[in-house]
Design a protein around this motif. Structure first.
Motif, short mmCIF file in Angstrom:
data_model
loop_
_atom_site.label_atom_id
_atom_site.label_comp_id
_atom_site.label_asym_id
_atom_site.label_seq_id
_atom_site.Cartn_x
_atom_site.Cartn_y
_atom_site.Cartn_z
N SER A 103 5.39 108.40 20.81
CA SER A 103 4.31 108.88 21.67
C SER A 103 4.23 108.11 22.97
N SER A 132 2.93 108.64 16.82
CA SER A 132 2.21 107.40 17.08
C SER A 132 2.76 106.32 16.14
N TRP A 133 2.09 105.20 16.06
CA TRP A 133 2.50 104.11 15.17
C TRP A 133 2.46 104.57 13.72
N VAL A 163 -5.78 103.31 17.14
CA VAL A 163 -4.49 104.01 17.11
C VAL A 163 -4.58 105.17 16.12
N THR A 192 0.05 112.43 15.28
CA THR A 192 -0.84 111.36 14.85
C THR A 192 -1.40 111.72 13.48
N ASP A 252 -3.61 104.44 22.99
CA ASP A 252 -3.29 105.19 21.78
C ASP A 252 -4.53 105.69 21.04
#
Length: 297
Positions: A103, A132-133, A163, A192, A252
């Motif tokens: 992302s 994302s993470w 996040v 996400t 984020d």
């Protein structure tokens, strides 16, 4: 979904590649699962593949219709090896390519962003996954999971930033749809989870789930950079610490509905991932400086 002739999954022993290969095979698709040493994935054909060994490329793409692309790990310029391979794959008859990016990396940006920019001009059917993470950063062998087990804490420079952490199983599920749906997405897909969480929230959830104290230690950018530099080159440590600083600034703090739109079901919560990890893993003793052997999930 419709069945592709054969899908090549590059990085089939990795976090998303292993899950993508497994989900494709479970759905009845013919899968070639690759790694530097031929990967073993139930229901998939193992194929040796090395980004930096062109001699392995022709056999990997033979008879393939679609490819799941995981860039070479740690390569600052993946386009140098990926683009020649993709041209070879297209010439061999590959029709669809799905690229794993992130992302934080836009089209045309650094590293894999250059491959993202080139992909639509090379394939009529394509998608770029920009997750994302990963929630898996807190399980298995990831650095955060190790410090949780060994030291009872997480160290970041993210401050109170949040996040939209995403489950790797959800990334794989979207990859399967991107590889097999008609028509192909022909777009980039930001992925996400269903909730934006601060690292304080993560630490609290793991503590409640395991019954063990887990702390989030707030570091400055410089402190985080220096801590990471004990384990990796300073330039890379500075980049990772900078990503933490971006999180602290709110970069984020958002969620998307991509998983729901592509798969028809909600993205998994962090609690659901912890429950799945506990069901799937053996309980293991973990040594900590303060209390000797502990058991996590």
């Amino acid at each position: 979904m419709t069945t592709t002739a054969t899908t090549l999954v590059i990085g089939a022993t990795g976090t998303t590649g292993s899950r993508t290969a497994a989900q494709l095979a479970a759905a009845g698709h013919h899968v070639k699962a690759t790694s530097r040493r031929a990967a073993t994935v139930p229901g998939a054909e193992p194929v040796a593949f090395d980004w930096f060994d062109p001699a392995t490329h022709a056999a990997a793409v033979d008879g393939v219709n679609g490819i799941y692309l995981v860039p070479p790990v740690g390569d600052p310029d993946p386009a140098a090896v990926m683009l020649p391979f993709l041209r070879q794959a297209r010439a061999a008859g590959v029709e669809r390519a799905v690229l794993l990016s992130a992302s934080a990396i836009p089209e045309g940006g650094p590293a894999v962003g250059q491959v993202h920019q080139a992909l639509p001009g090379m394939f009529d059917q394509w998608a770029v996954l920009r997750p994302s993470w990963f929630l898996q950063n807190f399980t298995g062998g990831h650095m955060h999971a190790q410090t949780i087990r060994d030291e009872g804490g997480i160290w970041t420079a993210t401050g109170n930033g949040r996040v939209g952490f995403v489950d790797a199983e959800d990334i794989a599920a979207v990859a399967v749809h991107a590889l097999t749906d008609e028509p192909a997405p022909n777009s980039d897909l930001v992925l996400t989870g269903p909730e934006a969480l601060a690292y304080d929230d993560i630490a609290t959830s793991i503590g409640e789930f395991t019954g063990l104290p887990v702390a989030h230690h707030h570091l400055s950018y410089e402190q985080m950079r220096d801590r990471l530099a004990e384990q990796m080159p300073l330039e890379f440590a500075a980049m990772l610490a900078g990503m933490d600083r971006a999180v602290a600034g709110g970069a984020d703090d958002y969620i998307t509905d991509t998983v729901q739109r592509l798969t028809g079901r909600p993205a998994h919560t962090f609690r659901a991932v912890l429950e799945r990890e506990r069901r799937g893993e053996r309980r293991r003793p973990v040594g900590t400086p303060a209390s000797g052997a502990r058991t996590v999930w």
